[in-house]
Scaffold this active site. Structure first.
Site, mmCIF file in Angstrom:
data_model
loop_
_atom_site.group_PDB
_atom_site.id
_atom_site.type_symbol
_atom_site.label_atom_id
_atom_site.label_comp_id
_atom_site.label_asym_id
_atom_site.label_seq_id
_atom_site.Cartn_x
_atom_site.Cartn_y
_atom_site.Cartn_z
ATOM 1 N N CYS A 56 23.713 48.455 -3.379
ATOM 2 C CA CYS A 56 22.417 48.247 -4.039
ATOM 3 C C CYS A 56 21.571 49.520 -4.136
ATOM 4 C CB CYS A 56 21.636 47.151 -3.327
ATOM 5 S SG CYS A 56 21.737 47.199 -1.537
ATOM 6 N N HIS B 41 14.404 47.637 -2.838
ATOM 7 C CA HIS B 41 14.596 48.861 -2.066
ATOM 8 C C HIS B 41 13.801 49.997 -2.724
ATOM 9 C CE1 HIS B 41 17.625 46.810 0.095
ATOM 10 N NE2 HIS B 41 18.715 47.319 -0.442
HETATM 11 C C1 2RA Z 1 21.791 46.736 2.549
HETATM 12 N N1 2RA Z 1 23.049 48.014 0.944
HETATM 13 O O1 2RA Z 1 20.684 46.830 2.004
HETATM 14 C C2 2RA Z 1 23.047 46.915 1.808
HETATM 15 C C3 2RA Z 1 23.368 45.602 1.197
HETATM 16 N N2 2RA Z 1 24.292 45.398 0.359
HETATM 17 O O2 2RA Z 1 21.950 46.448 3.706
#
Ligand code: 2RA
EC number: 1.2.1.11
Length: 324
Positions: A125, A232
């Site tokens: 991600c 994120h």
């Molecule tokens: C996280 N990138 O955010 C990983 C999830 N797929 O933990």
């Protein structure tokens, strides 16, 4: 067209269904799979009620045309090749297949599958949103070096991460993370490797080079979990090969269809998870020159990790296969 979703009851699985509806994926038959624990659950989707089935080896021979998987590395390792052998094209959201040489790692805005194998990997991600930001800069100026510092939301760890934050607020001890995430930040995502980097950091480093198709780009990363439910944020420090200006970098982002520029700090305009959550595009702001290195810029980048970071990207890959 017969479609299966593996991991249908998970946080990403439910977003997969949302995206299948959003992109009007034309299936005739849909089968929802999960682990034994979640099997038997009922899911209502597009006017029908589906009973989720436990995924077992014999069920991979179900004449599936496409299978989308979001059920973790060990499930993908075991079941993706079985679906493939039985004629399906698999789009896999786990990290297991991503760095295999014969497996395509795809962000449809940037690269297209060669289909050497009928397993296509969906990137990590935080990598997806970062390469969306880097890609137009790479095309125009060439990327020489990147440093990522991430601020990753708890939904990246699925239901367990959300639970740790919500229950942590009520004083409960964590069960998913090694330390409390409520009122805290944790500089560890995934396990530590021998060199002191985490697996999440290595994913960002390796996957960036593979998607941008350039092993010479120097990439480093520090990945941090923050007490945010969704989206994120990544602070990207990027060194470009050709000299350019802050204005030209901003303009390059503006001309890339998949990016929203929110960058007017004097008026308090910059993106946060609040603006990016439930949105399909990647948001950038705080674009400014880094005077400590030549041709280097700071870019603050925010994206919905469950949508473009996972389900949306997976279903976009599916759509492009069906359309072509
Ligand atoms: C996280 N990138 O955010 C990983 C999830 N797929 O933990």
């Amino acid at each position: 067209m017969k479609l299966a979703i593996v991991g249908a009851t998970g946080v990403v699985g439910s977003k997969m269904l949302e995206m299948i509806d959003y992109y009007e994926i034309p299936f005739d038959d849909l089968v929802l799979f999960s682990s034994k624990r979640s099997s038997g659950k009922k899911i209502d989707f597009k006017g029908q009620t589906y009973t989720v089935e436990e995924l077992t080896e014999d069920k991979t021979d179900g004449n599936f045309d496409y299978v989308v998987m979001s059920a973790g590395g060990s499930t993908s390792e075991k079941f993706a090749p079985l679906f493939e052998q039985n004629g399906a094209i698999v789009i896999d959201n786990s990290s297991f297949w991503r760095m295999h040489d014969d497996i395509d790692l795809i962000v449809p805005e940037i690269n297209q599958p060669s289909l050497k194998r009928k397993i296509i990997a969906n990137p990590n991600c935080s990598t997806i949103q970062s390469v969306i930001a880097l890609s137009p800069l790479h095309d125009k100026f060439g990327v020489d070096r990147v440093h990522y510092a991430t601020y990753q939301s708890v939904s990246g760890s699925g239901a367990g991460g959300i639970r740790d934050l919500e229950e942590g607020a009520k004083g409960e001890a964590p069960t998913t993370y090694p330390k409390p995430i409520y009122n805290n930040v944790i500089p560890q995502i995934d396990v530590f490797l021998d060199d002191g980097y985490t697996k999440e950091e290595v994913k960002m480093i390796d996957e960036t080079k593979k998607i941008l198709d350039n092993d010479d780009i120097k990439v480093t990363a520090t990945c941090v979990r923050v007490p945010v439910i969704s989206s994120h944020s990544v602070q990207i420090n990027v060194t470009l090969k050709k000299e350019t200006s802050e204005e030209e970098v901003r303009e390059t982002f503006k001309q890339f269809d998949h990016i929203v520029v929110m960058d007017d700090v004097q008026s308090g305009v910059y993106p946060t998870p609040y603006e990016a959550t439930d949105q399909h595009k990647i948001y950038v702001g705080r674009i400014r020159k880094d005077p400590t290195l030549e041709n280097t810029f700071h870019v603050w980048c925010v994206g919905d990790n469950l949508l473009k970071g996972a389900a949306q990207n997976t279903v976009q890959i599916l759509k492009s296969l069906i359309d072509n």
